[in-house]
Design a protein around this motif. Structure first.
Motif, PDB file in Angstrom:
ATOM      1  N   LEU A  33       3.612  11.214  -3.491  1.00  0.00           N
ATOM      2  CA  LEU A  33       2.390  10.710  -2.591  1.00  0.00           C
ATOM      3  C   LEU A  33       1.331  10.584  -3.787  1.00  0.00           C
ATOM      4  CD1 LEU A  33       2.066  12.987   0.397  1.00  0.00           C
ATOM      5  CD2 LEU A  33       2.454  10.764   0.319  1.00  0.00           C
ATOM      6  N   VAL A  34       0.915  11.208  -5.027  1.00  0.00           N
ATOM      7  CA  VAL A  34       0.111  10.808  -5.924  1.00  0.00           C
ATOM      8  C   VAL A  34       0.478   9.617  -6.456  1.00  0.00           C
ATOM      9  CG1 VAL A  34      -0.587  11.522  -8.057  1.00  0.00           C
ATOM     10  CG2 VAL A  34      -0.513  13.272  -6.113  1.00  0.00           C
ATOM     11  N   VAL A  35       1.763   9.556  -6.965  1.00  0.00           N
ATOM     12  CA  VAL A  35       2.303   8.321  -7.598  1.00  0.00           C
ATOM     13  C   VAL A  35       2.155   7.090  -6.625  1.00  0.00           C
ATOM     14  CG1 VAL A  35       4.179   7.107  -8.562  1.00  0.00           C
ATOM     15  CG2 VAL A  35       4.029   9.445  -8.989  1.00  0.00           C
ATOM     16  N   PHE A  36       2.444   7.291  -5.403  1.00  0.00           N
ATOM     17  CA  PHE A  36       2.249   5.894  -4.703  1.00  0.00           C
ATOM     18  C   PHE A  36       0.848   5.566  -4.256  1.00  0.00           C
ATOM     19  CE2 PHE A  36       2.209   4.171  -0.342  1.00  0.00           C
ATOM     20  CZ  PHE A  36       3.034   2.994  -0.477  1.00  0.00           C
ATOM     21  N   PHE A  37       0.251   6.625  -3.877  1.00  0.00           N
ATOM     22  CA  PHE A  37      -1.262   6.328  -3.662  1.00  0.00           C
ATOM     23  C   PHE A  37      -1.973   5.999  -4.739  1.00  0.00           C
ATOM     24  CE2 PHE A  37      -0.507   8.432   0.508  1.00  0.00           C
ATOM     25  CZ  PHE A  37      -0.398   7.399   1.252  1.00  0.00           C
ATOM     26  N   GLY A  38      -1.593   6.382  -5.890  1.00  0.00           N
ATOM     27  CA  GLY A  38      -2.322   5.901  -7.078  1.00  0.00           C
ATOM     28  C   GLY A  38      -2.145   4.510  -7.547  1.00  0.00           C
ATOM     29  N   TYR A  39      -0.726   4.092  -7.324  1.00  0.00           N
ATOM     30  CA  TYR A  39      -0.347   2.809  -7.585  1.00  0.00           C
ATOM     31  C   TYR A  39      -1.280   1.753  -6.571  1.00  0.00           C
ATOM     32  CZ  TYR A  39       2.654  -1.244  -7.555  1.00  0.00           C
ATOM     33  OH  TYR A  39       3.144  -2.559  -7.702  1.00  0.00           O
ATOM     34  N   ILE A  40      -1.195   1.992  -5.262  1.00  0.00           N
ATOM     35  CA  ILE A  40      -2.102   1.601  -4.121  1.00  0.00           C
ATOM     36  C   ILE A  40      -3.418   1.586  -4.413  1.00  0.00           C
ATOM     37  CG2 ILE A  40      -2.358   1.537  -1.594  1.00  0.00           C
ATOM     38  CD1 ILE A  40       0.282   0.670  -2.180  1.00  0.00           C
ATOM     39  N   LEU A  41      -4.034   2.504  -4.773  1.00  0.00           N
ATOM     40  CA  LEU A  41      -5.487   2.429  -5.186  1.00  0.00           C
ATOM     41  C   LEU A  41      -5.704   1.631  -6.373  1.00  0.00           C
ATOM     42  CD1 LEU A  41      -6.276   6.310  -4.681  1.00  0.00           C
ATOM     43  CD2 LEU A  41      -7.080   4.184  -3.237  1.00  0.00           C
ATOM     44  N   VAL A  42      -4.723   1.630  -7.189  1.00  0.00           N
ATOM     45  CA  VAL A  42      -5.138   0.791  -8.376  1.00  0.00           C
ATOM     46  C   VAL A  42      -4.977  -0.762  -7.989  1.00  0.00           C
ATOM     47  CG1 VAL A  42      -4.121  -0.429 -10.457  1.00  0.00           C
ATOM     48  CG2 VAL A  42      -4.123   2.100 -10.275  1.00  0.00           C
ATOM     49  N   ILE A  43      -3.953  -1.111  -7.052  1.00  0.00           N
ATOM     50  CA  ILE A  43      -3.890  -2.409  -6.393  1.00  0.00           C
ATOM     51  C   ILE A  43      -5.323  -2.718  -5.839  1.00  0.00           C
ATOM     52  CG2 ILE A  43      -2.909  -3.852  -4.800  1.00  0.00           C
ATOM     53  CD1 ILE A  43      -0.264  -2.504  -5.551  1.00  0.00           C
ATOM     54  N   HIS A  57       3.942 -13.058 -22.131  1.00  0.00           N
ATOM     55  CA  HIS A  57       5.118 -13.540 -21.372  1.00  0.00           C
ATOM     56  C   HIS A  57       4.146 -13.745 -19.774  1.00  0.00           C
ATOM     57  CE1 HIS A  57       8.145 -12.611 -24.176  1.00  0.00           C
ATOM     58  NE2 HIS A  57       7.507 -11.369 -24.245  1.00  0.00           N
ATOM     59  N   SER A  58       5.033 -14.368 -19.023  1.00  0.00           N
ATOM     60  CA  SER A  58       4.274 -14.692 -17.555  1.00  0.00           C
ATOM     61  C   SER A  58       4.233 -13.373 -16.736  1.00  0.00           C
ATOM     62  CB  SER A  58       5.039 -15.691 -16.901  1.00  0.00           C
ATOM     63  OG  SER A  58       6.329 -15.427 -16.808  1.00  0.00           O
ATOM     64  N   THR A  59       5.278 -12.181 -17.081  1.00  0.00           N
ATOM     65  CA  THR A  59       5.489 -10.946 -16.143  1.00  0.00           C
ATOM     66  C   THR A  59       4.071 -10.337 -16.485  1.00  0.00           C
ATOM     67  OG1 THR A  59       7.632 -11.026 -16.508  1.00  0.00           O
ATOM     68  CG2 THR A  59       6.921  -9.135 -15.870  1.00  0.00           C
ATOM     69  N   THR A  60       3.575  -9.773 -15.271  1.00  0.00           N
ATOM     70  CA  THR A  60       2.343  -8.891 -15.196  1.00  0.00           C
ATOM     71  C   THR A  60       2.940  -7.539 -15.335  1.00  0.00           C
ATOM     72  OG1 THR A  60       2.250  -8.949 -12.921  1.00  0.00           O
ATOM     73  CG2 THR A  60       1.012 -10.577 -14.030  1.00  0.00           C
ATOM     74  N   TRP A  61       1.897  -6.848 -15.551  1.00  0.00           N
ATOM     75  CA  TRP A  61       1.925  -5.310 -15.598  1.00  0.00           C
ATOM     76  C   TRP A  61       2.351  -4.533 -14.143  1.00  0.00           C
ATOM     77  CZ3 TRP A  61       3.074  -2.285 -19.460  1.00  0.00           C
ATOM     78  CH2 TRP A  61       2.553  -2.801 -20.812  1.00  0.00           C
ATOM     79  N   GLY A  62       2.054  -5.346 -13.099  1.00  0.00           N
ATOM     80  CA  GLY A  62       2.295  -4.839 -11.807  1.00  0.00           C
ATOM     81  C   GLY A  62       3.786  -4.781 -11.721  1.00  0.00           C
ATOM     82  N   GLY A  66       5.390  -1.105 -10.558  1.00  0.00           N
ATOM     83  CA  GLY A  66       5.809  -0.914  -9.307  1.00  0.00           C
ATOM     84  C   GLY A  66       7.573  -0.553  -9.690  1.00  0.00           C
ATOM     85  N   LEU A  67       8.159  -0.952 -10.440  1.00  0.00           N
ATOM     86  CA  LEU A  67       9.557  -0.483 -10.635  1.00  0.00           C
ATOM     87  C   LEU A  67       9.169   0.998 -11.058  1.00  0.00           C
ATOM     88  CD1 LEU A  67      11.220  -3.505 -12.502  1.00  0.00           C
ATOM     89  CD2 LEU A  67      11.734  -2.382 -10.171  1.00  0.00           C
ATOM     90  N   GLY A  68       8.488   1.258 -11.876  1.00  0.00           N
ATOM     91  CA  GLY A  68       8.237   2.716 -12.050  1.00  0.00           C
ATOM     92  C   GLY A  68       7.941   3.805 -10.703  1.00  0.00           C
ATOM     93  N   VAL A  69       7.163   3.134  -9.849  1.00  0.00           N
ATOM     94  CA  VAL A  69       7.063   3.929  -8.755  1.00  0.00           C
ATOM     95  C   VAL A  69       8.467   4.110  -8.155  1.00  0.00           C
ATOM     96  CG1 VAL A  69       5.966   3.754  -6.491  1.00  0.00           C
ATOM     97  CG2 VAL A  69       4.627   3.232  -8.396  1.00  0.00           C
ATOM     98  N   ILE A  70       9.167   2.972  -8.094  1.00  0.00           N
ATOM     99  CA  ILE A  70      10.723   3.179  -7.130  1.00  0.00           C
ATOM    100  C   ILE A  70      11.485   4.249  -8.187  1.00  0.00           C
ATOM    101  CG2 ILE A  70      12.662   1.980  -6.701  1.00  0.00           C
ATOM    102  CD1 ILE A  70      10.773  -0.515  -6.481  1.00  0.00           C
TER     103      ILE A  70
END
Length: 102
Positions: A33-43, A57-62, A66-70
């Protein structure tokens, strides 16, 4: 043979097993929950941070975040499975054997 479920439920070893498993699963759920909601709060509050490109590069940090959350979810699942096979399953099997052999 029908297992005496009431006897198993009243067994102190069973109650301890249920309590240990619950504490462990709540701890893993809390981490997720901390990881997921942390990601959502940053978004929600700092989109620019995840929208920054990685280097030139054209790839963003998101994307890697996001893959890290998975990957965290997969890792936590693996941790739970390992613990269940090592601790919880043998204890449950022992209880079943104890009450089916009576």
């Amino acid at each position: 043979m029908v297992m005496p479920l009431r006897k198993i439920a009243e067994d102190p070893c069973y109650q301890a097993l249920v309590a240990r498993r619950a504490r462990f699963t709540w701890a893993l759920s809390g981490v997720m929950l901390v990881v997921f909601f942390g990601y959502i709060l940053v978004i929600a509050f700092n989109k620019e941070l995840l929208a920054r490109p990685i280097g030139d590069h054209s790839t963003t940090w998101g994307i890697p975040v996001g893959l890290g959350v998975i990957l965290v979810a997969i890792l936590l699942t693996g941790i739970y499975v390992r613990r269940a096979k090592r601790d919880f399953d043998p204890a449950a099997r022992a209880l079943v054997e104890k009450y089916t052999s009576e």
